[in-house]
Design an enzyme around this catalytic site. Structure first.
Site, short mmCIF file in Angstrom:
data_model
loop_
_atom_site.label_atom_id
_atom_site.label_comp_id
_atom_site.label_asym_id
_atom_site.label_seq_id
_atom_site.Cartn_x
_atom_site.Cartn_y
_atom_site.Cartn_z
N LYS A 105 0.82 -1.23 0.00
CA LYS A 105 0.00 0.00 0.00
C LYS A 105 0.83 1.26 0.00
O LYS A 105 0.41 2.28 -0.55
CB LYS A 105 -0.98 0.01 1.17
CG LYS A 105 -0.36 -0.20 2.53
CD LYS A 105 -0.38 -1.67 2.89
CE LYS A 105 0.48 -1.99 4.05
NZ LYS A 105 0.17 -3.30 4.62
N GLU A 129 -6.25 -5.59 -4.08
CA GLU A 129 -7.14 -5.93 -2.95
C GLU A 129 -6.37 -6.09 -1.64
O GLU A 129 -6.82 -5.62 -0.59
CB GLU A 129 -7.87 -7.24 -3.28
CG GLU A 129 -8.89 -7.67 -2.25
CD GLU A 129 -10.08 -6.71 -2.19
OE1 GLU A 129 -10.10 -5.93 -1.21
OE2 GLU A 129 -10.94 -6.72 -3.07
N ASP A 201 0.60 3.55 7.81
CA ASP A 201 -0.03 2.44 7.08
C ASP A 201 -1.53 2.70 6.88
O ASP A 201 -2.06 2.53 5.78
CB ASP A 201 0.20 1.15 7.88
CG ASP A 201 -0.40 -0.07 7.20
OD1 ASP A 201 0.21 -0.56 6.23
OD2 ASP A 201 -1.47 -0.51 7.64
N LYS A 205 -3.64 3.35 3.27
CA LYS A 205 -4.86 2.62 2.93
C LYS A 205 -6.02 3.59 2.73
O LYS A 205 -6.82 3.43 1.80
CB LYS A 205 -5.18 1.60 4.03
CG LYS A 205 -4.17 0.46 4.09
CD LYS A 205 -4.33 -0.37 5.36
CE LYS A 205 -3.34 -1.52 5.41
NZ LYS A 205 -3.22 -2.13 6.74
P1 NDP Z 1 8.39 -9.53 4.53
O1 NDP Z 1 9.53 -8.68 4.95
O2 NDP Z 1 7.98 -10.65 5.40
O3 NDP Z 1 8.64 -10.08 3.06
C1 NDP Z 1 9.28 -9.39 2.02
C2 NDP Z 1 10.18 -10.37 1.33
O4 NDP Z 1 10.64 -9.84 0.10
C3 NDP Z 1 11.42 -10.69 2.17
O5 NDP Z 1 11.63 -12.08 2.17
C4 NDP Z 1 12.52 -9.95 1.44
O6 NDP Z 1 13.77 -10.55 1.61
C5 NDP Z 1 12.06 -10.05 0.02
N1 NDP Z 1 12.63 -9.01 -0.84
C6 NDP Z 1 12.55 -7.67 -0.66
N2 NDP Z 1 13.16 -7.02 -1.67
C7 NDP Z 1 13.64 -7.98 -2.53
C8 NDP Z 1 14.36 -7.95 -3.75
N3 NDP Z 1 14.73 -6.79 -4.30
N4 NDP Z 1 14.70 -9.12 -4.34
C9 NDP Z 1 14.34 -10.29 -3.78
N5 NDP Z 1 13.65 -10.39 -2.62
C10 NDP Z 1 13.30 -9.25 -1.98
O7 NDP Z 1 7.15 -8.51 4.33
P2 NDP Z 1 5.60 -8.86 4.35
O8 NDP Z 1 5.36 -10.09 3.58
O9 NDP Z 1 5.07 -8.75 5.73
O10 NDP Z 1 5.02 -7.59 3.58
C11 NDP Z 1 5.24 -7.44 2.19
C12 NDP Z 1 4.32 -6.36 1.65
O11 NDP Z 1 2.96 -6.72 1.92
C13 NDP Z 1 4.51 -4.99 2.29
O12 NDP Z 1 4.27 -4.01 1.31
C14 NDP Z 1 3.41 -4.92 3.34
O13 NDP Z 1 3.00 -3.61 3.60
C15 NDP Z 1 2.31 -5.68 2.65
N6 NDP Z 1 1.32 -6.30 3.52
C16 NDP Z 1 1.73 -7.06 4.58
C17 NDP Z 1 0.79 -7.70 5.37
C18 NDP Z 1 1.19 -8.54 6.53
O14 NDP Z 1 0.29 -8.96 7.26
N7 NDP Z 1 2.47 -8.80 6.76
C19 NDP Z 1 -0.66 -7.58 5.08
C20 NDP Z 1 -0.96 -6.77 3.92
C21 NDP Z 1 0.00 -6.15 3.18
P3 NDP Z 1 14.70 -10.04 2.83
O15 NDP Z 1 13.92 -10.26 4.08
O16 NDP Z 1 15.92 -10.88 2.70
O17 NDP Z 1 14.94 -8.57 2.57
N1 HSE Z 2 1.07 -3.90 9.04
C1 HSE Z 2 -0.22 -4.01 8.45
C2 HSE Z 2 -1.25 -4.12 9.54
C3 HSE Z 2 -0.30 -5.21 7.57
O1 HSE Z 2 -0.87 -4.36 10.69
O2 HSE Z 2 -2.43 -3.93 9.25
C4 HSE Z 2 -1.61 -5.31 6.82
O3 HSE Z 2 -1.72 -4.30 5.88
#
Ligand code: NDP
Ligand code: HSE
Length: 420
Positions: A105, A129, A201, A205
């Site tokens: 987002k 979404e 955040d 949104k």
């Molecule tokens: P994480 O940090 O758990 O996951 C991101 C992953 O992407 C990591 O494994 C990271 O590796 C990898 N990564 C980042 N940049 C690169 C790159 N250039 N090349 C290869 N791999 C890369 O984050 P989340 O999954 O929690 O969140 C991801 C997105 O989703 C964010 O934008 C967040 O706002 C959104 N989101 C998250 C929610 C949640 O509940 N967690 C819910 C809704 C949205 P490394 O760790 O080694 O950097």
């Molecule tokens: N950090 C965010 C939250 C993830 O706590 O709602 C979901 O967008």
């Protein structure tokens, strides 16, 4: 059977959840939607995450060219987080004619126009979404189910981390810092938790949601933002005594053609439907001129709930022949309200002396701010006073508070919380 190649950018919390759902639901999706989804490539730096999920290492790299140059990949789903390289990678994918799906987002709210332009150039679609309210299908409700309405307002709890923290503080009397650690462990919190607790955040949104509601870009700099980092257990306790629950709310309204958008903590009555939304759950109340109120409720964060929204977008993007466009222009500067009204809770610490309460009341009165009730508790030469303030303009109460802070007998104005 339609075969659709997909790329996943990131295999962290959301990417991991998405991978597991695509793997476990593959045959169900084939049976119900007639789409055979093949994960053809994954970008991820962390080999431990790849191994933990049992992913074939041959389809993993860190090179976006492996995605952009594969004509079989039709949908690219991004969950890296941050602006770059997510933005550039998705623009490259869109220009190559692919559709994109994103949970990001921050990047989407800041770069929507650039992504829209690239989507029009390449012919693919934008699906987001999962960027708002995790697994709750609020974007689809706004874009595909409410065309027969003008939206008057949207109000909700759109951040799982802060709702988890406020719930634990209220129900278990826990300290803020300990609860934040638990939210991080559960995968709800952003990489930089300030994004959650300082309201960024929710602001990202709200920008996306209110743009969809009011059909005009609602930029981040038009959204008032305040987080929960200054909230103390004392205020939550006092609120309970008055019959209130504290929530971090995102509010978008269109009143007489003026858009009002704000994110801040607020006391809501315990019988308000949002008061029962606890933990990492989120809820959004939408008011349409014809349908009236709609409430959407569900998990706003976490691997599988967010993965559920991502997979829905992948299936949706794969099934479309024509993608939805978002032709929202920049709103004129005067499209936004420059003030708003609310009731308020104000807690301050003053010297316990004759005439202090009168001075504070005079300062409120000078700006037309009317007091509803006062409670005072004195202890060792200091008094803690709580004012409940009748509905007034934010500009008026801010002026009154500035004057009150300048009074010699006022030690501190500790909290100013809006009451819904
Ligand atoms: P994480 O940090 O758990 O996951 C991101 C992953 O992407 C990591 O494994 C990271 O590796 C990898 N990564 C980042 N940049 C690169 C790159 N250039 N090349 C290869 N791999 C890369 O984050 P989340 O999954 O929690 O969140 C991801 C997105 O989703 C964010 O934008 C967040 O706002 C959104 N989101 C998250 C929610 C949640 O509940 N967690 C819910 C809704 C949205 P490394 O760790 O080694 O950097
Ligand atoms: N950090 C965010 C939250 C993830 O706590 O709602 C979901 O967008």
């Amino acid at each position: 059977m339609k075969k659709v190649g997909v790329a996943l950018l990131g295999l962290g919390t959301v990417g991991g959840g998405t991978y597991r759902i695509l793997r476990d639901m593959h045959d169900d999706i084939m049976a119900t939607d007639g789409i055979d989804i093949e994960i053809r490539h994954i970008l991820e730096k962390d080999t431990a995450k790849v191994e933990a999920l049992g992913v074939d290492p041959d389809i993993v790299s860190t090179d976006i060219n492996n995605v952009v140059n594969d004509p079989e990949i039709k949908v690219v789903a991004e969950f890296f987080g941050g602006i770059e390289p997510a933005r550039s990678f998705l623009i490259a994918a869109l220009k190559a004619g692919k559709s994109i799906v994103t949970a990001n987002k921050e990047m989407f709210s800041k770069c929507w126009s650039d992504l829209e332009a690239a989507a029009r150039e390449g012919g693919g679609g934008l699906y987001f979404e999962a960027s708002c309210v995790g697994g709750v299908p609020v974007i689809r409700a706004l874009t595909s189910s409410m065309q027969g309405n003008r939206i008057n307002s949207i109000m909700g709890i759109v951040n799982g981390t802060t709702n988890f923290i406020l719930t634990k503080m209220a129900d278990e009397g826990l300290e803020y810092a300990d609860v934040l650690k638990e939210a991080q462990r559960l995968g709800y919190a952003e990489a930089n938790p300030s994004a959650d607790v300082d309201g960024f955040d929710s602001m990202y949104k709200l920008s996306i949601l209110s743009t969809l509601c009011f059909h005009k870009k609602v930029p981040l700099d038009k959204i008032y933002r305040e987080g929960i980092s200054k909230i103390s257990k004392v205020d939550i306790e006092y609120g309970k005594r008055f019959g209130y629950t504290l929530k971090l709310l995102a509010i978008g309204k269109c009143v007489d053609g003026k858009i009002e958008a704000r994110v801040h903590p607020a006391f809501i009555l315990e019988n308000n439907p949002l008061a029962s939304v606890k933990g990492s759950f989120n809820a959004v109340l939408i008011n349409g001129n014809n349908v009236g109120d709609i409430m959407l409720y569900g998990r706003g964060a976490g691997d599988l709930p967010t993965g559920s929204a991502i997979v829905s977008d992948i299936v949706y993007a794969a099934a479309q022949t024509e993608h939805m466009r978002f032709p929202y222009g920049e709103a004129e500067a005067d499209a936004f309200a420059d003030d708003f009204t609310s009731e308020y809770y104000v807690r301050m610490t003053v010297e316990d002396k004759a005439g202090v309460l009168a001075k504070v009341a005079t300062a409120f009165g000078k700006y037309g701010v009317s007091i509803n009730s006062v409670q005072q508790q004195a202890d060792e030469g200091k008094a803690s006073i709580i004012f409940m303030i009748h509905r007034t303009a934010e500009s008026k109460i801010n002026k009154a508070i500035a004057e009150i802070k300048s009074l010699n007998e006022v030690i501190s104005v500790d909290s100013l919380i809006r009451v819904m």
